[in-house]
Write a protein that holds these residues in place. Structure first.
Motif, short mmCIF file in Angstrom:
data_model
loop_
_atom_site.label_atom_id
_atom_site.label_comp_id
_atom_site.label_asym_id
_atom_site.label_seq_id
_atom_site.Cartn_x
_atom_site.Cartn_y
_atom_site.Cartn_z
N ARG A 1 -2.63 -2.06 -4.10
CA ARG A 1 -3.25 -2.24 -2.80
C ARG A 1 -4.29 -1.15 -2.61
N ARG B 1 -6.32 -1.12 0.17
CA ARG B 1 -6.46 -0.88 1.61
C ARG B 1 -5.12 -1.12 2.28
N ASP B 2 -4.84 -0.31 3.31
CA ASP B 2 -3.63 -0.49 4.10
C ASP B 2 -3.96 -1.48 5.22
N HIS C 1 0.85 -1.18 0.00
CA HIS C 1 0.00 0.00 0.00
C HIS C 1 0.89 1.24 0.00
#
Length: 316
Positions: free
Chosen positions: A243, A245-246, A209
């Motif tokens: 990515r 979402r983290d 991310h």
């Protein structure tokens, strides 16, 4: 902060300058700090103990209970002279039940087109068509990989990429590698940001991310994929899979939590995905990260998806 398409592959350093560097600054083993062989980062003793991956399930790369040692392809590094034998000594899997489980326990596994398949993968086929691991996550990999991944030890990353290139050389050649630089790189122009349209597989590193990339400063999967693409002559595309979402660190979670953690964690950008994809990552534990990425690529149009990892964590 987003990564961009690798439009041109780096030109390898001239071998004369490389040999001069080895003469002026003798190599030291990254494991024990003894003198290393020229062009390598391991001494002969550590090279002989290197945990090469042996016979394994074609769909998850877990070591098979039985099997003969395999030979690793050669390289400019003379490590091959002292460490050709793979050391796959995977423990027996848990009881799978039924005829497939009995075949697994005896080591007489049924074969798919790509090789033997374990009982778990027969009962629940994973989204990956093939998984290849260069090494097992055993000493000294359990020290070198964290040094590379979390402590900016790029020398360790260079060694790991070398071992991956050797282990996957045959697969890369069969996939149509070792083409010219012009054939490997997308042509400049308005479409150069799109995934290459080619019958040969495209290497796609599993991305970080952007927030984690900023904190770490580099993407370890991309740092492995770049030299791998160059040495095997395959295309590298590092901008399509992202990515979204983290997520929390996978290393702190169990298998079920890992799968939940990665729900909707990836997204594909830039039109249809390449027909043949090779996901590149540093380590495979439960496979949750690679499986989540593979499902996104499948929905985006990928027809065959492999995963090439540096190390596979065995059971037990």
């Amino acid at each position: 902060m987003t990564q961009t398409v690798n439009r041109s592959l780096p030109i390898p350093v001239d071998s004369l300058w490389r040999r001069l560097g080895w003469a002026l600054w003798p190599a030291r083993c990254l494991v024990c700090d003894e003198a290393a062989e020229a062009g390598c980062d391991l001494c002969p003793a550590c090279a002989a103990d290197w945990p090469h991956a042996g016979p394994a399930c074609a769909r998850c790369a877990l070591p098979l209970p039985q099997g003969n040692p395999v030979q690793m392809p050669g390289d400019e590094c003379t490590l091959a002279a002292v460490a050709d034998t793979a050391r796959g000594r995977g423990p027996d899997r848990a009881d799978h039940g039924g005829q497939a489980g009995e075949r697994h326990r005896r080591g007489a596994l049924p074969f798919a087109d790509d090789g033997p398949v374990c009982g778990d993968c027969l009962r629940r086929p994973p989204p990956l068509d093939r998984v290849r691991a260069a090494c097992l996550y055993r000493p000294p990999l359990d020290r070198l990989l964290p040094r590379f991944k979390f402590h900016r030890d790029l020398a360790a990353g260079r060694l790991l990429a070398t071992m991956m290139a050797r282990a996957f050389a045959e697969a890369g050649a069969a996939a149509g590698g070792h083409r010219s630089a012009e054939a490997r790189a997308p042509a400049p122009g308005p479409d150069c940001g799109r995934a290459p349209d080619t019958a040969a597989p495209v290497l796609i590193p599993v991305p970080l991310h952007p927030a984690r990339l900023r904190r770490r400063g580099y993407d370890q999967a991309l740092e492995l994929a770049r030299p791998l693409a160059r040495r095997l002559g395959l295309r590298l595309y590092d901008d399509g899979l992202r990515r979204s979402r983290d997520t929390a660190a996978q290393s702190r979670l169990d298998a079920r939590q890992r799968r939940r953690n990665l729900r909707d964690a990836f997204a594909w950008h830039g039109g249809a995905a390449p027909a043949q994809v090779v996901l590149v990552d540093d380590v495979m534990t439960t496979g949750a990260t690679l499986h989540a990425a593979a499902r996104v690529l499948r929905r985006a149009g990928a027809q065959r998806i492999e995963a090439w990892v540096c190390a596979r964590v065995p059971l037990g």
